[in-house]
Write a protein that holds these residues in place. Structure first.
Motif, PDB file in Angstrom:
ATOM      1  N   GLN A 120       6.003  -2.695  10.417  1.00  0.00           N
ATOM      2  CA  GLN A 120       6.899  -3.813  10.116  1.00  0.00           C
ATOM      3  C   GLN A 120       6.694  -4.361   8.713  1.00  0.00           C
ATOM      4  N   HIS A 121       5.454  -4.292   8.186  1.00  0.00           N
ATOM      5  CA  HIS A 121       5.130  -4.989   6.943  1.00  0.00           C
ATOM      6  C   HIS A 121       4.812  -4.077   5.762  1.00  0.00           C
ATOM      7  N   CYS A 122       4.648  -2.773   5.984  1.00  0.00           N
ATOM      8  CA  CYS A 122       4.289  -1.877   4.879  1.00  0.00           C
ATOM      9  C   CYS A 122       5.528  -1.307   4.201  1.00  0.00           C
ATOM     10  N   PRO A 123       5.383  -0.780   2.979  1.00  0.00           N
ATOM     11  CA  PRO A 123       6.516  -0.143   2.307  1.00  0.00           C
ATOM     12  C   PRO A 123       7.063   1.020   3.136  1.00  0.00           C
ATOM     13  N   PRO A 124       8.369   1.289   3.031  1.00  0.00           N
ATOM     14  CA  PRO A 124       8.995   2.307   3.884  1.00  0.00           C
ATOM     15  C   PRO A 124       8.512   3.727   3.623  1.00  0.00           C
ATOM     16  N   ASP A 125       7.933   3.972   2.439  1.00  0.00           N
ATOM     17  CA  ASP A 125       7.464   5.325   2.135  1.00  0.00           C
ATOM     18  C   ASP A 125       5.939   5.446   2.180  1.00  0.00           C
ATOM     19  N   ALA A 126       5.258   4.411   2.677  1.00  0.00           N
ATOM     20  CA  ALA A 126       3.801   4.462   2.763  1.00  0.00           C
ATOM     21  C   ALA A 126       3.371   5.512   3.788  1.00  0.00           C
ATOM     22  N   LEU A 127       2.303   6.236   3.464  1.00  0.00           N
ATOM     23  CA  LEU A 127       1.723   7.184   4.404  1.00  0.00           C
ATOM     24  C   LEU A 127       0.850   6.430   5.401  1.00  0.00           C
ATOM     25  N   ALA A 175       0.819  -1.220   0.000  1.00  0.00           N
ATOM     26  CA  ALA A 175       0.000   0.000   0.000  1.00  0.00           C
ATOM     27  C   ALA A 175       0.845   1.259   0.000  1.00  0.00           C
ATOM     28  N   SER A 176       0.380   2.253  -0.743  1.00  0.00           N
ATOM     29  CA  SER A 176       1.000   3.584  -0.723  1.00  0.00           C
ATOM     30  C   SER A 176       0.448   4.410   0.428  1.00  0.00           C
ATOM     31  N   ILE A 177      -0.809   4.132   0.790  1.00  0.00           N
ATOM     32  CA  ILE A 177      -1.495   4.843   1.869  1.00  0.00           C
ATOM     33  C   ILE A 177      -2.213   3.813   2.734  1.00  0.00           C
ATOM     34  N   ILE A 178      -2.066   3.936   4.051  1.00  0.00           N
ATOM     35  CA  ILE A 178      -2.757   3.046   4.985  1.00  0.00           C
ATOM     36  C   ILE A 178      -3.537   3.914   5.955  1.00  0.00           C
ATOM     37  N   GLN A 179      -4.863   3.762   5.929  1.00  0.00           N
ATOM     38  CA  GLN A 179      -5.757   4.518   6.792  1.00  0.00           C
ATOM     39  C   GLN A 179      -6.372   3.592   7.825  1.00  0.00           C
ATOM     40  N   GLU A 180      -6.326   4.011   9.086  1.00  0.00           N
ATOM     41  CA  GLU A 180      -6.883   3.202  10.167  1.00  0.00           C
ATOM     42  C   GLU A 180      -8.170   3.837  10.675  1.00  0.00           C
ATOM     43  N   GLN A 181      -9.251   3.033  10.696  1.00  0.00           N
ATOM     44  CA  GLN A 181     -10.553   3.446  11.232  1.00  0.00           C
ATOM     45  C   GLN A 181     -11.052   2.421  12.231  1.00  0.00           C
TER      46      GLN A 181
END
Length: 328
Positions: free
Chosen positions: A126-133, A103-109
């Motif tokens: 730990q698991h998302c891309p290093p530049d993900a928002l 994912a490029s963007i991860i939103q938590e609701q």
């Protein structure tokens, strides 16, 4: 991300706010043309796919069809501005690691619970891309609190919507003291590109700005009912026929700057500052658990039952459209 790659967004939590964001992202993907969108939903409820298929149509008129060869995959089809049908991809993934991995963007609701959010973000990190928002849509839990156990606390920021986010323009962007300027800039730019109105708060505060203003008004409204001054319905009628229309085009400072005539807000306070102060001195001090709840809940349920949110949203869109067109 290359020009031809889809924008990949993962939403954690598919409650009311989550599904509203689903509708928003798909609507914007169609209206903006490119890039295409691949949106992943991660939610722990066991019937999540059935729930989405039954509930999402209340937020959007998209046609949702199963992708036969993609586990948890669906085509979400909407008409663009020219009336052409365009499809983007929805994926339901109950595995957090794979849901955030590209994912490029991860939103938590997720639940409005500090322990849940504090435990979640180190796993995402730990698991998302290093530049993900990394964004939280929390209504009041600060990024400082949520990022406590993260390796890199500079990545997390609050992007608090006004409900429902697929209709309402506001996004309160609330960094912690650790949030990097680059994350702030990228977050602001994204929401502007979505046609939203992102407002950057200069410091963290419980409830942020929108909720604090709304809850102050709610508290006084409860006090007025509790004191027998007016009923629930009558107080709503006062709002809907005075402050509501006014505040759709100007907030409190702009309103009272206009209310003071040529002298602005300064003249306003010179004229009726005594009345203002008398009201401030008499503001109701109701607290939860003091016994007013039963009457308020009863009156509100009797007056409105289950509110038609689809009809409400249609009216809000008309109000927003009129307000925006008057400024052009």
């Amino acid at each position: 991300m290359s020009q031809n790659e889809p924008l990949k967004i993962t939403l954690i939590g598919a409650g009311t706010i989550g599904l509203s964001f689903v509708a928003l992202h798909f609507q914007q993907a169609v209206s903006q043309g490119a890039p295409s969108l691949e949106l992943t939903i991660h939610d722990s409820r066991p019937d999540i796919e059935e729930y989405i298929l039954n509930t999402l149509p209340a937020y959007t008129n998209a046609e949702i069809t199963k992708k036969v060869y993609v586990t948890g995959g669906y085509d979400v089809t909407l008409d663009d501005v020219l009336g052409h049908a365009r499809s983007n991809t929805l994926i339901v993934d109950n595995n957090l690691e794979s849901a955030v991995s590209k994912a490029s963007i991860i939103q938590e609701q997720g639940p409005e619970n500090a322990a849940f959010k504090t435990a979640l973000w180190p796993k995402v990190e730990q698991h998302c891309p290093p530049d993900a928002l990394l964004w939280s849509s929390t209504s009041g839990i600060s990024a400082s609190t949520q990022s406590t156990d993260m390796r890199d606390r500079s990545r997390l920021i609050v992007a608090h919507p006004w409900n429902p986010p697929h209709v309402m323009p506001l996004i309160e962007v609330v960094p912690s003291p650790y949030t990097s300027p680059k994350v702030i800039l990228r977050t602001m730019e994204f929401w502007k590109s979505m046609g939203k109105v992102p407002v950057l708060l200069q410091k963290e505060i419980t409830g942020f700005v929108g909720n604090r203003l709304a809850f102050a008004l709610l508290r006084e409204a409860i006090h007025l009912v509790n004191e027998g001054v007016a009923s629930v319905e009558d107080i709503d009628s006062v709002m809907e026929n005075s402050l509501g229309p006014r505040w759709a085009v100007s907030g409190p400072f702009k309103s009272y700057q206009a209310g003071g005539g040529e002298g602005g807000i300064e003249a306003f306070f010179k004229n009726i500052g005594g009345t203002v102060q008398a009201c401030w001195d008499d503001i109701g001090k109701v607290n939860t658990g003091e016994g007013w709840e039963k009457n308020i809940y009863y009156q509100t349920k009797e007056a409105y039952g289950v509110v038609d949110t689809k009809g409400r949203d249609a009216k809000i869109r008309k109000v927003l459209g009129a307000a925006q067109s008057s400024e052009q």
